[in-house]
Design a protein around this motif. Sequence first.
Motif, PDB file in Angstrom:
ATOM      1  N   ILE A 129       3.202  11.692  -9.098  1.00 40.80           N
ATOM      2  CA  ILE A 129       4.430  10.890  -9.081  1.00 40.80           C
ATOM      3  C   ILE A 129       4.560  10.100 -10.382  1.00 40.80           C
ATOM      4  O   ILE A 129       5.659   9.966 -10.936  1.00 40.80           O
ATOM      5  CB  ILE A 129       4.444   9.977  -7.838  1.00 40.80           C
ATOM      6  CG1 ILE A 129       4.825  10.826  -6.627  1.00 40.80           C
ATOM      7  CG2 ILE A 129       5.433   8.830  -7.998  1.00 40.80           C
ATOM      8  CD1 ILE A 129       4.804  10.103  -5.331  1.00 40.80           C
TER       9      ILE A 129
ATOM     10  N   ILE B 196       4.028   1.287 -13.372  1.00 36.59           N
ATOM     11  CA  ILE B 196       4.555   0.388 -12.334  1.00 36.59           C
ATOM     12  C   ILE B 196       4.836   1.159 -11.046  1.00 36.59           C
ATOM     13  O   ILE B 196       4.436   0.756  -9.955  1.00 36.59           O
ATOM     14  CB  ILE B 196       5.840  -0.311 -12.825  1.00 36.59           C
ATOM     15  CG1 ILE B 196       5.502  -1.289 -13.940  1.00 36.59           C
ATOM     16  CG2 ILE B 196       6.538  -1.030 -11.673  1.00 36.59           C
ATOM     17  CD1 ILE B 196       6.715  -1.888 -14.602  1.00 36.59           C
ATOM     18  N   TYR B 197       5.505   2.302 -11.202  1.00 32.64           N
ATOM     19  CA  TYR B 197       5.864   3.050  -9.997  1.00 32.64           C
ATOM     20  C   TYR B 197       4.643   3.598  -9.280  1.00 32.64           C
ATOM     21  O   TYR B 197       4.552   3.539  -8.055  1.00 32.64           O
ATOM     22  CB  TYR B 197       6.859   4.164 -10.328  1.00 32.64           C
ATOM     23  CG  TYR B 197       8.271   3.688 -10.103  1.00 32.64           C
ATOM     24  CD1 TYR B 197       8.783   3.643  -8.813  1.00 32.64           C
ATOM     25  CD2 TYR B 197       9.053   3.229 -11.142  1.00 32.64           C
ATOM     26  CE1 TYR B 197      10.052   3.163  -8.579  1.00 32.64           C
ATOM     27  CE2 TYR B 197      10.328   2.756 -10.923  1.00 32.64           C
ATOM     28  CZ  TYR B 197      10.828   2.727  -9.640  1.00 32.64           C
ATOM     29  OH  TYR B 197      12.063   2.248  -9.398  1.00 32.64           O
TER      30      TYR B 197
ATOM     31  N   ALA C 275       3.092   0.914  -7.380  1.00 35.01           N
ATOM     32  CA  ALA C 275       3.885   0.581  -6.192  1.00 35.01           C
ATOM     33  C   ALA C 275       3.656   1.608  -5.097  1.00 35.01           C
ATOM     34  O   ALA C 275       3.510   1.265  -3.918  1.00 35.01           O
ATOM     35  CB  ALA C 275       5.365   0.507  -6.547  1.00 35.01           C
ATOM     36  N   TYR C 276       3.604   2.882  -5.481  1.00 30.13           N
ATOM     37  CA  TYR C 276       3.346   3.919  -4.481  1.00 30.13           C
ATOM     38  C   TYR C 276       1.954   3.757  -3.880  1.00 30.13           C
ATOM     39  O   TYR C 276       1.776   3.881  -2.666  1.00 30.13           O
ATOM     40  CB  TYR C 276       3.496   5.313  -5.101  1.00 30.13           C
ATOM     41  CG  TYR C 276       4.903   5.853  -4.990  1.00 30.13           C
ATOM     42  CD1 TYR C 276       5.323   6.478  -3.836  1.00 30.13           C
ATOM     43  CD2 TYR C 276       5.801   5.712  -6.035  1.00 30.13           C
ATOM     44  CE1 TYR C 276       6.612   6.965  -3.719  1.00 30.13           C
ATOM     45  CE2 TYR C 276       7.094   6.194  -5.938  1.00 30.13           C
ATOM     46  CZ  TYR C 276       7.491   6.821  -4.774  1.00 30.13           C
ATOM     47  OH  TYR C 276       8.763   7.289  -4.657  1.00 30.13           O
TER      48      TYR C 276
ATOM     49  N   TYR D 139       0.225   1.085  -3.543  1.00 31.93           N
ATOM     50  CA  TYR D 139       0.260  -0.084  -2.666  1.00 31.93           C
ATOM     51  C   TYR D 139       0.890   0.278  -1.322  1.00 31.93           C
ATOM     52  O   TYR D 139       0.352  -0.033  -0.255  1.00 31.93           O
ATOM     53  CB  TYR D 139       1.059  -1.185  -3.373  1.00 31.93           C
ATOM     54  CG  TYR D 139       1.288  -2.415  -2.565  1.00 31.93           C
ATOM     55  CD1 TYR D 139       0.306  -3.401  -2.491  1.00 31.93           C
ATOM     56  CD2 TYR D 139       2.486  -2.608  -1.890  1.00 31.93           C
ATOM     57  CE1 TYR D 139       0.515  -4.539  -1.749  1.00 31.93           C
ATOM     58  CE2 TYR D 139       2.703  -3.748  -1.153  1.00 31.93           C
ATOM     59  CZ  TYR D 139       1.721  -4.711  -1.073  1.00 31.93           C
ATOM     60  OH  TYR D 139       1.921  -5.824  -0.339  1.00 31.93           O
ATOM     61  N   THR D 140       2.045   0.978  -1.385  1.00 32.84           N
ATOM     62  CA  THR D 140       2.769   1.301  -0.163  1.00 32.84           C
ATOM     63  C   THR D 140       1.988   2.286   0.707  1.00 32.84           C
ATOM     64  O   THR D 140       1.919   2.127   1.930  1.00 32.84           O
ATOM     65  CB  THR D 140       4.137   1.906  -0.510  1.00 32.84           C
ATOM     66  OG1 THR D 140       4.707   1.128  -1.547  1.00 32.84           O
ATOM     67  CG2 THR D 140       5.045   1.924   0.677  1.00 32.84           C
TER      68      THR D 140
ATOM     69  N   ILE E 155       0.922   1.732   4.635  1.00 33.85           N
ATOM     70  CA  ILE E 155       1.422   2.541   5.742  1.00 33.85           C
ATOM     71  C   ILE E 155       0.304   3.374   6.373  1.00 33.85           C
ATOM     72  O   ILE E 155       0.131   3.375   7.591  1.00 33.85           O
ATOM     73  CB  ILE E 155       2.550   3.481   5.260  1.00 33.85           C
ATOM     74  CG1 ILE E 155       3.772   2.656   4.898  1.00 33.85           C
ATOM     75  CG2 ILE E 155       2.901   4.508   6.329  1.00 33.85           C
ATOM     76  CD1 ILE E 155       4.912   3.455   4.348  1.00 33.85           C
TER      77      ILE E 155
ATOM     78  N   MET F  77      -0.601  12.054   4.264  1.00 36.20           N
ATOM     79  CA  MET F  77       0.138  11.343   3.219  1.00 36.20           C
ATOM     80  C   MET F  77       0.274  12.218   1.979  1.00 36.20           C
ATOM     81  O   MET F  77       1.338  12.269   1.349  1.00 36.20           O
ATOM     82  CB  MET F  77      -0.638  10.073   2.862  1.00 36.20           C
ATOM     83  CG  MET F  77       0.212   8.959   2.346  1.00 36.20           C
ATOM     84  SD  MET F  77       1.327   8.406   3.619  1.00 36.20           S
ATOM     85  CE  MET F  77       2.695   7.893   2.628  1.00 36.20           C
TER      86      MET F  77
ATOM     87  N   TRP G 106      12.594  -2.689  -0.862  1.00 39.86           N
ATOM     88  CA  TRP G 106      11.379  -2.159  -1.494  1.00 39.86           C
ATOM     89  C   TRP G 106      11.433  -0.638  -1.557  1.00 39.86           C
ATOM     90  O   TRP G 106      11.132  -0.024  -2.573  1.00 39.86           O
ATOM     91  CB  TRP G 106      10.152  -2.647  -0.708  1.00 39.86           C
ATOM     92  CG  TRP G 106       8.859  -2.030  -1.141  1.00 39.86           C
ATOM     93  CD1 TRP G 106       8.126  -1.125  -0.454  1.00 39.86           C
ATOM     94  CD2 TRP G 106       8.139  -2.282  -2.350  1.00 39.86           C
ATOM     95  NE1 TRP G 106       6.997  -0.788  -1.158  1.00 39.86           N
ATOM     96  CE2 TRP G 106       6.977  -1.486  -2.326  1.00 39.86           C
ATOM     97  CE3 TRP G 106       8.366  -3.107  -3.454  1.00 39.86           C
ATOM     98  CZ2 TRP G 106       6.049  -1.478  -3.353  1.00 39.86           C
ATOM     99  CZ3 TRP G 106       7.435  -3.099  -4.483  1.00 39.86           C
ATOM    100  CH2 TRP G 106       6.300  -2.306  -4.432  1.00 39.86           C
TER     101      TRP G 106
ATOM    102  N   VAL H 171       0.115  11.484   9.759  1.00 41.80           N
ATOM    103  CA  VAL H 171      -0.057  10.040   9.593  1.00 41.80           C
ATOM    104  C   VAL H 171       0.302   9.315  10.881  1.00 41.80           C
ATOM    105  O   VAL H 171      -0.469   8.493  11.397  1.00 41.80           O
ATOM    106  CB  VAL H 171       0.816   9.520   8.430  1.00 41.80           C
ATOM    107  CG1 VAL H 171       0.702   8.009   8.321  1.00 41.80           C
ATOM    108  CG2 VAL H 171       0.414  10.176   7.123  1.00 41.80           C
TER     109      VAL H 171
END
Lengths: 300, 407
Positions: A45, A77-78, A81-82, A84-85, A89, A109, B16, B378
Amino acid sequence: MDYFLELFLGGLTRGSIYALIALGYTMVYGIIELINFAHGEIYMIGAFTALIVISVLTLMGMNTIAILVIAGVIAVIYSAAYGYTVEKIAYKPLRNAPRLSALISAIGMSLFLQNYVLLAQTSDFLPFPNLIPDFEFMEPYAHIIGSTEIVILITTAIVMVLLTIMIKFTNIGKAMRAASQDKTMSMLVGINVNHVISVTFVVGSATAAIGGVLIASHVGMINFYVGFIAGIKAFVAAVLGGIGSIPGAVLGSFVLGWTESFATGYVSSDYEDVFAFLFLVLILIFRPQGILGRSEKHKL
Amino acid sequence: MITFDQIKKAVLVSVWFMFLTFPIMVIRVNPVERIVEWRWRNMLLIGVGSFILSFVWHYFIRRKELGTQKAEVGGEETIPLAQRILEKKAIYRPTLAVLGICALVFPFIFSLYQTNIMVTALIYVMLGLGLNIVVGLAGLLDLGYVAFYAVGAYAYALLNYHFGLSFWMVLPIGAALGATFGILLGFPVLRLRGDYLAIVTLGFGEIIRIILENWNEFSFGPSGIANIPRPSLLGIDLSVHAATIYIYYIMIGLCLFTIFVVNRLQDSRIGRAWIALREDETACQAMGIDKAKTKLTAFALGATWAGMSGVVFAAKTTFVNPASFTIWESIIILCIVVLGGMGSILGVIAGALVLILMPEYLRAFSEFRMLAFGVLLVVMMVFRPGGLIPNVRRTYKFEGVTETKKG
């Protein structure tokens, strides 16, 4: 001799890319003992985001160096962020579940992210522009090592040094080391372990994104699937070096890079991936804890 | 019910996600023709979608937490529906009979196309049950399971090509070869724990595929082997239609055989050893179970079924090439086991039927199939780790004992 040197440096470049990805694996594993299967996808990504940003900026007519820097920063940055997300989840709700559950969730995932990029973008290989200029002073050595390779080696070295400083000397680095030794104990002394885990994912994903942008401009093309193979290879490297150990991940990556480079150079290029896996199996049989890893003792 | 805080949270989540998906979902570039396409509609969809999903997610997380709290307090244990049905013979037996009749008349009611799909589903039932031994019972995450499937398929293709062996002769050979390769893989990974095991088995699967792809003299490379004969009935060659129906019945038979064997294994000494191994390796060894032998039998027995279904697969498609045996095949089989319920035979059968038949009948959404599989893995792990029909531990009830003595 030149051929040998070329293969050696080729292996070194390969190894440094693997190292950038393997660091994320090994850091996450060190703390929550989970193979983050989606890590390769995070790297993919990062590369894709960079490609998109580069294309948009090129059309706007910016100069090359500026584009390279902006694309790199946005990709980092992206990816962070991915990372982290994904952790929030897919892994956080499973913190206390059996390890098999977390592992399967990670595979899910990975599958999801691949197909998300596949559906939202394309399944074709996209050309990735080589933005790193050919340096003039490199001219005499161009037959052995290209400018892109030099940039990759230098960037990797800088990232390694920064990461080492962060882990050795900053507060969050100390917290990471504490959490990887004993999560419960570090909670007792007031470390916010959830926060530490998030930071680990963010840092790991960011280094993976740097690797993604570098290798994409080195190879010159990407698609949604590049992350998976690179991720597996990097994981092999992390295991080789001893998973959980950061210098181990770097060493393992170089060893893997050289193995692949020499094996494809002197033996056969058809079986490139086979060498990596065979090497992994051999290491795991004779030294399951990896080159630099400590052997684990289970206490009851 | 819905507080202001929750709405604020959901709005934040949706913002977000709009940020997160912006480059990939909204912009599409074509670097060759230098065109950038902006798809703002996707952003709106993501925003609204994640707003709603955020509520659903938190609702289920809260419910799950309440559930675990209740379990900790020691509330009444609810018996799963499937288990209750199984226990009532008055419902269970007629249902089984109806299902059996349905399965028997299926190829005569539905078209050849439907029968073909059903055969595929049954092959996956068998694969799922085989993997269930390794993953569900013994707790060894095997991501290279498809390698054994490939071994079976290529065994039939090659033995038939070189020596003209028939389907029925190769079927046991394929099973034996599967088991051999299972042990071959088992040896180096005996000492490894869960995660290492996953990656080594994954590597093993890839090695087999790469060898099949590159060793042209042996396996005919990426072009594969065509014109593999379908099974013949008592030496008579059947037409395509008849052969498909024949394979269907063979598969029904093989599946019943698999179910019978796996069921018996589960309750046997070795089956209980597997479950003990899954729960706690150290304690298991302390009880005097030979860890190496138990793991090896799990790998070997799991691989046997893959080898057999590989032979049937080759006979059904009459063509094999390495592209049929990628890592994703392994992951689909893993999805079947996880969705159905690890360790539960009924669950794995249901999982295989749902996962293989659904995409066939929802062709319009076929491109979302792998995406959905990812989400499924998931979500199942987070909210229902036991699967659709969870495995129920054998418990012993002491009827007639109403009061327990307290001393």
